[in-house]
Design an enzyme around this catalytic site. Structure first.
Site, PDB file in Angstrom:
ATOM      1  CB  SER A 216      -0.962  -0.029   1.195  1.00 12.71           C
ATOM      2  OG  SER A 216      -1.995   0.914   1.048  1.00 12.71           O
TER       3      SER A 216
ATOM      4  CD  GLU B 185      -2.258  -2.760  -4.254  1.00 10.35           C
ATOM      5  OE1 GLU B 185      -3.449  -3.016  -3.991  1.00 10.35           O
ATOM      6  OE2 GLU B 185      -1.620  -1.873  -3.651  1.00 10.35           O
TER       7      GLU B 185
ATOM      8  CG  HIS C 279      -5.386  -2.540  -0.565  1.00  6.88           C
ATOM      9  ND1 HIS C 279      -4.439  -2.145  -1.490  1.00  6.88           N
ATOM     10  CD2 HIS C 279      -5.200  -1.749   0.517  1.00  6.88           C
ATOM     11  CE1 HIS C 279      -3.722  -1.151  -0.989  1.00  6.88           C
ATOM     12  NE2 HIS C 279      -4.164  -0.888   0.232  1.00  6.88           N
TER      13      HIS C 279
END
Length: 310
Positions: A112, A209, A279
């Site tokens: 992230s 992502e 995620h």
């Protein structure tokens, strides 16, 4: 690119340092992860930033950067796992001592917002880093077994491999590509452009992502990478989990698959989609900076060497 440095694998009794270089979270949420690491035969040292709050950050920029530098310098710590993402790593990227990191190669792990540091550390020290689940990922119930299994990359000197025994994969563009794996969260990758930490993709396999981004936003960021030459320079692509990235504002929208196909089919480079990294669940760990082969015929990605030294 600098010569690749692989960190030593963890042995029983080694210590993982947990730090918070981005946002803050509930320290109680670390307990399941700490228990998992201890079950692996490892020790855990929790850094002070985990307990700090400064707006949406886990302490000041100086505090977060200093703790990360200190953990790389600390001979007691053999691996550094980020507690969570959120926001804030780009603010401290120019405060890290990359020469210190190069001299003290250790496992560095997160995803992230940690994407910014994963790629910055790899670029300026040569150290192989890891995009993988963080303690916040283990705080809920029913954590996927494959998410937990990813932590075996910490201790086992085996080449990373991903095929359809893990998740179904779809061929966007057929072919075979070979190159070092780079990438992570698309929002963070786009934010590196024009900075000293700009994403390097030349002859690399790029994985992406994201979460909670509508198709038009994904379109905007991919177009930014395209216009910066980052897609044309890459050798191939891994399209990973785009969690909750559906259109929310009426029906006048491309679908996410349509946006992805528009960019990656136009590049004509080998591209596979469907990797469970990011995620969603499972969240499969992947090494960054290791050379790999992407083969769409076999629907697999295989690293040519282990990410850690045995």
């Amino acid at each position: 690119m600098l010569p690749v440095i692989r960190p030593p694998r963890l042995l029983p009794g080694d210590t993982i340092g947990i730090t918070a270089p981005a946002g803050w979270g509930d320290p109680e949420g670390l307990k399941p992860a700490i228990a998992h690491f201890e079950q692996m035969g490892l020790k855990v040292k929790v850094g002070g930033t985990v307990f700090k709050r400064n707006g949406y950050l886990a302490g000041t920029d100086a505090e977060r950067a200093a703790e990360l530098n200190e953990m790389f310098a600390d001979p007691v710590i053999q691996a550094i796992v980020c507690s969570r993402g959120g926001y804030g790593t780009a603010r401290i990227a120019d405060m890290l001592d990359y020469e210190l990191i190069r001299r003290n190669p250790k496992i560095f792990w997160g995803y992230s917002d940690i994407t910014f540091l994963i790629n910055a550390i790899r670029r300026y020290s040569g150290l192989v880093t890891f995009h993988g689940p963080m303690p916040v990922s283990l705080a809920g119930e029913d954590v996927h077994p494959l998410t937990l299994e990813g932590f075996s990359l910490l201790t086992e000197p085996r080449p990373f491999r991903y095929d359809e025994t893990i998740t179904p994969l779809q061929v966007l563009v057929p072919g075979e590509a070979r190159g070092r794996i780079v990438g992570g969260n698309l929002t963070l990758l786009a934010s590196t452009l024009g900075t000293p930490f700009e994403l390097e993709t030349k002859d690399c396999i790029l994985f992406i992502e994201d979460i909670d981004e509508e198709p038009y936003r994904i379109d905007r960021m991919l177009n930014q990478l395209r216009q910066a030459g980052k897609l044309s320079e890459a050798a191939g692509f891994m399209i990973c989990d785009f969690h909750q990235c559906e259109a929310k504002k009426g029906q006048n929208s491309f679908t996410l698959p349509e946006v992805l196909e528009h960019y990656f089919k136009a590049e004509g480079k080998p591209a596979l989609a469907g990797f469970g990294m990011g995620h969603g669940t499972p969240n499969i760990a992947i090494p960054v900076g290791v050379e790999a082969v992407l083969n769409t015929g076999k629907r697999q990605v295989t690293c040519v060497e282990a990410a850690v030294l045995g």
